[in-house]
Enzyme design. Structure first.
Site, PDB file in Angstrom:
ATOM      1  N   ASP A 110       0.867  -1.182   0.000  1.00 46.14           N
ATOM      2  CA  ASP A 110       0.000   0.000   0.000  1.00 46.14           C
ATOM      3  C   ASP A 110       0.905   1.235   0.000  1.00 46.14           C
ATOM      4  O   ASP A 110       1.409   1.617  -1.044  1.00 46.14           O
ATOM      5  CB  ASP A 110      -0.914  -0.107   1.226  1.00 46.14           C
ATOM      6  CG  ASP A 110      -1.977   0.966   1.292  1.00 46.14           C
ATOM      7  OD1 ASP A 110      -2.353   1.489   0.246  1.00 46.14           O
ATOM      8  OD2 ASP A 110      -2.449   1.270   2.405  1.00 46.14           O
ATOM      9  N   PHE A 120     -10.520   0.050   0.188  1.00 44.92           N
ATOM     10  CA  PHE A 120     -10.104  -0.881   1.236  1.00 44.92           C
ATOM     11  C   PHE A 120     -10.660  -2.265   0.932  1.00 44.92           C
ATOM     12  O   PHE A 120     -11.862  -2.456   0.821  1.00 44.92           O
ATOM     13  CB  PHE A 120     -10.548  -0.401   2.620  1.00 44.92           C
ATOM     14  CG  PHE A 120      -9.738  -1.040   3.702  1.00 44.92           C
ATOM     15  CD1 PHE A 120      -8.449  -0.587   3.976  1.00 44.92           C
ATOM     16  CD2 PHE A 120     -10.219  -2.134   4.408  1.00 44.92           C
ATOM     17  CE1 PHE A 120      -7.660  -1.201   4.934  1.00 44.92           C
ATOM     18  CE2 PHE A 120      -9.446  -2.756   5.374  1.00 44.92           C
ATOM     19  CZ  PHE A 120      -8.160  -2.289   5.638  1.00 44.92           C
ATOM     20  N   ASP A 127      -7.689  -8.272   6.243  1.00 40.09           N
ATOM     21  CA  ASP A 127      -8.690  -7.974   7.261  1.00 40.09           C
ATOM     22  C   ASP A 127      -9.088  -6.517   7.312  1.00 40.09           C
ATOM     23  O   ASP A 127      -8.386  -5.639   6.817  1.00 40.09           O
ATOM     24  CB  ASP A 127      -8.115  -8.315   8.640  1.00 40.09           C
ATOM     25  CG  ASP A 127      -7.049  -7.290   9.071  1.00 40.09           C
ATOM     26  OD1 ASP A 127      -6.070  -7.122   8.319  1.00 40.09           O
ATOM     27  OD2 ASP A 127      -7.212  -6.648  10.126  1.00 40.09           O
TER      28      ASP A 127
HETATM   29  P1  IMP Z   1       1.809  -0.380   3.874  1.00 39.94           P
HETATM   30  O1  IMP Z   1       2.881  -0.344   4.912  1.00 39.94           O
HETATM   31  O2  IMP Z   1       1.034   0.918   3.841  1.00 39.94           O
HETATM   32  O3  IMP Z   1       2.288  -0.786   2.505  1.00 39.94           O
HETATM   33  O4  IMP Z   1       0.713  -1.390   4.362  1.00 39.94           O
HETATM   34  C1  IMP Z   1       0.914  -2.713   4.388  1.00 39.94           C
HETATM   35  C2  IMP Z   1      -0.118  -3.391   5.274  1.00 39.94           C
HETATM   36  O5  IMP Z   1      -1.309  -2.624   5.462  1.00 39.94           O
HETATM   37  C3  IMP Z   1      -0.568  -4.661   4.600  1.00 39.94           C
HETATM   38  O6  IMP Z   1       0.268  -5.738   4.931  1.00 39.94           O
HETATM   39  C4  IMP Z   1      -1.969  -4.827   5.121  1.00 39.94           C
HETATM   40  O7  IMP Z   1      -1.965  -5.578   6.307  1.00 39.94           O
HETATM   41  C5  IMP Z   1      -2.457  -3.426   5.411  1.00 39.94           C
HETATM   42  N1  IMP Z   1      -3.363  -2.931   4.338  1.00 39.94           N
HETATM   43  C6  IMP Z   1      -3.109  -1.956   3.430  1.00 39.94           C
HETATM   44  N2  IMP Z   1      -4.138  -1.770   2.596  1.00 39.94           N
HETATM   45  C7  IMP Z   1      -5.079  -2.676   2.971  1.00 39.94           C
HETATM   46  C8  IMP Z   1      -6.400  -3.004   2.481  1.00 39.94           C
HETATM   47  O8  IMP Z   1      -6.944  -2.443   1.499  1.00 39.94           O
HETATM   48  N3  IMP Z   1      -7.041  -3.997   3.141  1.00 39.94           N
HETATM   49  C9  IMP Z   1      -6.510  -4.672   4.201  1.00 39.94           C
HETATM   50  N4  IMP Z   1      -5.283  -4.408   4.680  1.00 39.94           N
HETATM   51  C10 IMP Z   1      -4.575  -3.415   4.080  1.00 39.94           C
HETATM   52 MG    MG Z   2      -3.555  -6.071   8.092  1.00 40.30          MG
END
Ligand code: IMP
Ligand code: MG
Length: 183
Positions: free
Chosen positions: A105, A154, A161
């Site tokens: 993300d 999301f 989750d």
């Molecule tokens: P990042 O550090 O922002 O890249 O986020 C990574 C983590 O955020 C992922 O491993 C997910 O657990 C959570 N995450 C990000 N976007 C979503 C989503 O749309 N649905 C569920 N979990 C998400």
């Molecule tokens: Mg998560």
């Protein structure tokens, strides 16, 4: 009775689509890592179903470990601060490591993990994510293996989750915004 499915706005990826794509990623990893005895590190808890399906389809000698990080809590927006809440048990020095994530993300979690693992002197660190939301990227990271690009919504299911719910849905769906907007 209300079911988990009632909170889903739209099914984005069906069970069949997920299975087919996981098979393709597995074939790429098999080709690239055969004979290298890679170590897959799954990032709990979101990657557990993807990891389980992936490693069985890769079907080469390998070992597995898991880590857990936290940044989200009960929110749909990354806090930017990442903590290791469960570390790996394996010694990774000299190993070919493949980090397995549910979704890329902001990229902050993956960037943090790459640095953390690289400091332990592995032979290589590669990254594999089921989903990618490039629109929201903050950190300069792209996955070596990536399943699907998804829109900025999301999503839950197949391990992912919201507040620890919906992980057991067999498909990936967009969560109805009203589920989290009033919290
Ligand atoms: P990042 O550090 O922002 O890249 O986020 C990574 C983590 O955020 C992922 O491993 C997910 O657990 C959570 N995450 C990000 N976007 C979503 C989503 O749309 N649905 C569920 N979990 C998400
Ligand atoms: Mg998560």
């Amino acid at each position: 009775m209300k079911t988990m499915h009632d909170d889903i706005l739209q099914v984005l990826l069906t069970e069949e689509e997920l299975s087919k794509r996981v098979e393709e990623i597995a074939a790429d990893i098999r080709r690239d890592f055969a004979g290298k005895n890679p170590l897959f590190i799954g990032v709990l808890r979101g990657s557990f179903i993807f990891m389980a399906d992936l490693v069985r389809k890769v079907d080469i000698p390998c070992t597995l470990d898991f880590m857990a990080t936290s940044s989200y809590g009960k929110s749909t927006v990354s806090s930017g601060t990442i903590k290791v809440t469960k570390d790996i048990s394996a010694d990774i020095e000299g190993r070919h490591v493949i980090i397995v994530e549910d979704i890329l993300d902001s990229g902050n979690t993956m960037a943090f993990l790459i640095d953390l693992l690289n400091a332990k002197k592995p032979a290589s660190v590669h990254t594999c994510t089921l989903l990618d939301k490039p629109e929201r990227r903050q950190a300069d990271v792209t996955a070596d293996y990536s399943g699907f690009v998804v829109p900025d919504a999301f999503v839950v299911g197949y391990g992912l989750d919201y507040a620890d719910n919906y992980r057991t849905l067999p498909y990936i769906g967009i969560l109805k915004p009203e589920v989290y907007e009033n919290e």
